[in-house]
Design an enzyme around this catalytic site. Structure first.
Site, PDB file in Angstrom:
ATOM      1  N   THR A 121      60.226  29.613  60.324  1.00  0.00           N
ATOM      2  CA  THR A 121      61.398  29.865  59.487  1.00  0.00           C
ATOM      3  C   THR A 121      62.537  30.342  60.387  1.00  0.00           C
ATOM      4  OG1 THR A 121      59.944  30.466  57.663  1.00  0.00           O
ATOM      5  CG2 THR A 121      62.237  31.210  57.519  1.00  0.00           C
ATOM      6  N   GLU A 154      58.031  25.433  56.292  1.00  0.00           N
ATOM      7  CA  GLU A 154      56.735  25.483  55.619  1.00  0.00           C
ATOM      8  C   GLU A 154      56.826  26.374  54.379  1.00  0.00           C
ATOM      9  OE1 GLU A 154      53.873  23.727  56.080  1.00  0.00           O
ATOM     10  OE2 GLU A 154      53.583  24.733  54.165  1.00  0.00           O
ATOM     11  N   LYS A 210      64.657  26.796  53.197  1.00  0.00           N
ATOM     12  CA  LYS A 210      63.510  27.715  53.300  1.00  0.00           C
ATOM     13  C   LYS A 210      63.944  29.156  52.990  1.00  0.00           C
ATOM     14  CE  LYS A 210      59.709  29.696  54.249  1.00  0.00           C
ATOM     15  NZ  LYS A 210      58.557  29.645  53.372  1.00  0.00           N
ATOM     16  N   GLY A 263      55.753  42.676  50.063  1.00  0.00           N
ATOM     17  CA  GLY A 263      55.563  42.894  51.501  1.00  0.00           C
ATOM     18  C   GLY A 263      55.275  41.557  52.147  1.00  0.00           C
ATOM     19  N   CYS A 266      56.809  37.373  55.336  1.00  0.00           N
ATOM     20  CA  CYS A 266      57.946  36.485  55.090  1.00  0.00           C
ATOM     21  C   CYS A 266      59.090  37.128  54.305  1.00  0.00           C
ATOM     22  CB  CYS A 266      57.466  35.226  54.378  1.00  0.00           C
ATOM     23  SG  CYS A 266      56.423  34.214  55.428  1.00  0.00           S
ATOM     24  N   LYS A 269      61.341  39.949  56.020  1.00  0.00           N
ATOM     25  CA  LYS A 269      62.148  39.524  57.177  1.00  0.00           C
ATOM     26  C   LYS A 269      63.113  38.398  56.802  1.00  0.00           C
ATOM     27  CE  LYS A 269      59.216  36.066  59.472  1.00  0.00           C
ATOM     28  NZ  LYS A 269      60.004  34.897  59.121  1.00  0.00           N
TER      29      LYS A 269
HETATM   30  N1  LIG Z   1      52.694  33.350  57.104  1.00  0.00           N
HETATM   31  C1  LIG Z   1      53.247  32.666  56.109  1.00  0.00           C
HETATM   32  O1  LIG Z   1      52.836  32.758  54.952  1.00  0.00           O
HETATM   33  C2  LIG Z   1      54.405  31.744  56.387  1.00  0.00           C
HETATM   34  C3  LIG Z   1      54.773  30.796  55.421  1.00  0.00           C
HETATM   35  C4  LIG Z   1      55.832  29.938  55.689  1.00  0.00           C
HETATM   36  C5  LIG Z   1      56.529  30.054  56.885  1.00  0.00           C
HETATM   37  N2  LIG Z   1      56.164  31.014  57.803  1.00  0.00           N
HETATM   38  C6  LIG Z   1      56.906  31.070  59.052  1.00  0.00           C
HETATM   39  O2  LIG Z   1      56.134  30.421  60.056  1.00  0.00           O
HETATM   40  C7  LIG Z   1      56.296  31.075  61.329  1.00  0.00           C
HETATM   41  C8  LIG Z   1      54.953  31.519  61.846  1.00  0.00           C
HETATM   42  O3  LIG Z   1      54.424  32.476  60.956  1.00  0.00           O
HETATM   43  P1  LIG Z   1      52.899  32.965  61.036  1.00  0.00           P
HETATM   44  O4  LIG Z   1      52.690  33.872  59.872  1.00  0.00           O
HETATM   45  O5  LIG Z   1      52.032  31.791  61.220  1.00  0.00           O
HETATM   46  O6  LIG Z   1      52.967  33.821  62.386  1.00  0.00           O
HETATM   47  P2  LIG Z   1      51.757  34.418  63.232  1.00  0.00           P
HETATM   48  O7  LIG Z   1      52.270  35.647  63.854  1.00  0.00           O
HETATM   49  O8  LIG Z   1      50.515  34.472  62.390  1.00  0.00           O
HETATM   50  O9  LIG Z   1      51.503  33.306  64.350  1.00  0.00           O
HETATM   51  C9  LIG Z   1      52.391  33.012  65.378  1.00  0.00           C
HETATM   52  C10 LIG Z   1      51.564  32.666  66.630  1.00  0.00           C
HETATM   53  O10 LIG Z   1      52.425  32.132  67.623  1.00  0.00           O
HETATM   54  C11 LIG Z   1      51.915  32.534  68.900  1.00  0.00           C
HETATM   55  N3  LIG Z   1      52.976  32.340  69.895  1.00  0.00           N
HETATM   56  C12 LIG Z   1      54.119  33.045  70.086  1.00  0.00           C
HETATM   57  N4  LIG Z   1      54.857  32.489  71.070  1.00  0.00           N
HETATM   58  C13 LIG Z   1      54.176  31.406  71.521  1.00  0.00           C
HETATM   59  C14 LIG Z   1      54.419  30.419  72.491  1.00  0.00           C
HETATM   60  N5  LIG Z   1      55.548  30.418  73.216  1.00  0.00           N
HETATM   61  N6  LIG Z   1      53.488  29.458  72.694  1.00  0.00           N
HETATM   62  C15 LIG Z   1      52.359  29.433  71.956  1.00  0.00           C
HETATM   63  N7  LIG Z   1      52.080  30.343  70.995  1.00  0.00           N
HETATM   64  C16 LIG Z   1      52.967  31.316  70.790  1.00  0.00           C
HETATM   65  C17 LIG Z   1      51.476  33.958  68.659  1.00  0.00           C
HETATM   66  O11 LIG Z   1      50.552  34.395  69.638  1.00  0.00           O
HETATM   67  C18 LIG Z   1      50.857  33.853  67.258  1.00  0.00           C
HETATM   68  O12 LIG Z   1      49.480  33.587  67.314  1.00  0.00           O
HETATM   69  C19 LIG Z   1      57.280  32.210  61.075  1.00  0.00           C
HETATM   70  O13 LIG Z   1      58.574  31.773  61.362  1.00  0.00           O
HETATM   71  C20 LIG Z   1      57.138  32.466  59.581  1.00  0.00           C
HETATM   72  O14 LIG Z   1      58.305  33.014  59.028  1.00  0.00           O
HETATM   73  C21 LIG Z   1      55.108  31.839  57.586  1.00  0.00           C
END
Ligand SMILES: NC(=O)c1ccc[n+]([C@@H]2O[C@H](COP(=O)([O-])OP(=O)(O)OC[C@H]3O[C@@H](n4cnc5c(N)ncnc54)[C@H](O)[C@@H]3O)[C@@H](O)[C@H]2O)c1
Length: 448
Positions: A121, A154, A210, A263, A266, A269
């Site tokens: 995001t 996503e 998003k 909380g 997502c 932030k």
């Molecule tokens: N969690 C949700 O429900 C959700 C839903 C929709 C969108 N998003 C968005 O998706 C994105 C990811 O969210 P998440 O919850 O999966 O995060 P997360 O923290 O669970 O996972 C992110 C991963 O990226 C890895 N990482 C960081 N820098 C890296 C790099 N340069 N190379 C390889 N790996 C690297 C980290 O070690 C971590 O494992 C965010 O922008 C979030 O806002 C999350």
């Protein structure tokens, strides 16, 4: 197709496993070596219903692999998904350092055509920054290689992520490049076979969609939470109001529950980041500033109810607490309201015995050093010696507890429910004093 996922967290792992399920060859990269070791050993590092089965099946079929090797990851996929975290920067705006680091690695190591897909995001304009980062790396190498940058935000929900990915209510593709758009359409076609739900748009609109979706959902929750405070003051029941309001199809019943605040990784932030984008663009962020302020105060509402009933000084008191994760069916503790509740009770001298069906380990990490917090192995065990029960997360197993046991176990027969799980009249009949959100509290019929 050959696909690389950069960032194997909640989004990256679900995306990788579901794309592999459709026959794609997926390589998931993460810099966190312990996460990759767990995945390579056949386990998963998070709790997400159904995910383990998908990961194991596709790994066994050789379609889903995991690595910490950036070179291997860039070489593998024609499609390179960036699914890394975008945490808030100090001022609340989205911190793009992980996204841009991933982009630079791709530019530094790519040797053929790539479609770079932002799944994280990210604020409007990020695709341009990713494009520039890759261009700069290619220029430094003195090479010219074709690539496209696509926005594909996503919308999955933690706790139902696999089902959401397999049957999405929409797939948003922001792309200005025809070849990349065709590849993206082919990739998602198996997920929308019964009805086309792919929305192709320009990159900037996709990026904004998003944030707009999450901010709208957060706004509904804060609106209901604010009304719940009014309902308490004027003797109305927010649950009845919710049903009456939600019956209007223009409004609908989803995301109208009053509670102990939102909380997760997502909403908090994303609301902050969109508010920052508004102000940076010269548009006052009136609604989202209020949404955030209401939520911050709502996270304190349960502790306030405890103090109003039991006094400011809670030293010597013991609270059973049910539910730590920010919502049911996940172990995600990011910005979980339970953290605020526990900190408040502990600050006032109380001890908290907490139980959560899956988030215990994550909670222990998130609240390491909180000496007044201990963990119980079951909802029943958390009640041992407790003065009162506080419910923060609405796991199914809390919906019909043994009310007679509650009445016997709790010294003060007090239940503070941040999720309105029970009927206040029934609680009174069980001999329990029940404090919930936006509804009149109920006193026991038998005095204690
Ligand atoms: N969690 C949700 O429900 C959700 C839903 C929709 C969108 N998003 C968005 O998706 C994105 C990811 O969210 P998440 O919850 O999966 O995060 P997360 O923290 O669970 O996972 C992110 C991963 O990226 C890895 N990482 C960081 N820098 C890296 C790099 N340069 N190379 C390889 N790996 C690297 C980290 O070690 C971590 O494992 C965010 O922008 C979030 O806002 C999350």
């Amino acid at each position: 197709m050959k696909i690389t996922i950069v960032g194997t967290g909640y989004v990256g792992l679900v995306t990788g496993a579901c794309l592999a399920e459709m026959g794609n060859h997926v390589l998931c990269l993460d810099l966190d070596a312990s996460k990759i070791r767990t995945l390579q050993s056949g386990d998963i590092p998070i709790h997400e219903p159904g995910l383990l089965e998908y990961v194991q099946r596709n790994a066994a079929a050789g379609r889903l692999q995991f690595t910490t090797e950036v070179e291997q990851a860039v070489a593998h996929g024609t499609l390179q998904f960036i699914a890394v975290g975008t945490p808030p920067d100090e001022d609340g705006s989205a911190d793009l350092k992980h996204v841009l680091a991933a982009a630079r690695s791709i530019g530094r190591l790519m040797a053929d055509y790539k479609v770079v897909i932002n799944k994280s995001t990210v604020p409007v304009g990020t695709a341009d920054k990713v494009q520039q980062a890759i261009d700069a790396e290619l220029a430094a190498r003195g090479v010219k290689l074709p690539f496209a940058v696509v926005s594909n935000p996503e919308f999955l929900k933690e706790g139902a992520a696999v089902a959401d990915f397999l049957r999405p209510d929409r797939v948003v593709i922001g792309a200005d490049d025809e070849r990349a758009t065709l590849l993206m359409r082919s990739l998602y076609a198996p997920f929308v076979r019964n009805r086309d739900r792919i929305f192709v748009m320009d990159v900037r609109s996709a990026e904004l969609t998003k944030y707009a979706a999450n901010a709208m959902l957060a706004t509904r929750i804060s609106f209901m939470n604010e009304l719940s405070r009014l309902a308490e003051r004027v003797g109305a029941d927010i649950e009845l109001v919710r049903q009456g309001v939600g019956a209007d199809p223009r409004i609908g019943l989803h995301f109208l529950y009053a509670g102990a605040g939102y909380g997760g990784s997502c909403f908090p932030k994303d609301v902050k980041a969109l508010a920052k984008s508004l102000t940076a663009a010269g548009v006052p962020s009136r609604i989202l500033d209020a949404v955030e302020a209401v939520n911050e105060s709502q996270k304190h509402v349960l502790a306030e109810k405890v103090v109003a009933r039991m006094g400011e000084d809670l030293s010597g008191k013991v609270f059973a607490l049910w539910g730590l994760a920010f919502k049911p069916n996940t172990d995600d503790m990011r910005e979980a309201p339970s953290r605020t509740v526990i900190a408040e009770l502990a600050r006032r001298g109380a001890r908290v015995q907490a139980y959560d069906p899956v988030a215990r380990d994550e909670a222990a990490k998130a609240m390491a050093g909180q000496e007044r917090l201990s963990f119980a192995d079951s909802a029943s065990a958390a009640l041992a010696g407790a003065d009162a029960l506080v419910i923060v997360t609405e796991w199914r197993e809390f919906r019909t507890p043994d009310f007679a046991e509650l009445e016997r176990a709790l010294k003060h027969k007090l239940v503070f429910d941040g999720r309105n799980l029970y009927d206040p009249k029934a609680m009174a009949a069980f001999g329990l004093e029940y404090h919930c959100i936006g509804r009149p509290s109920a006193a026991p019929q038998t005095s204690t």
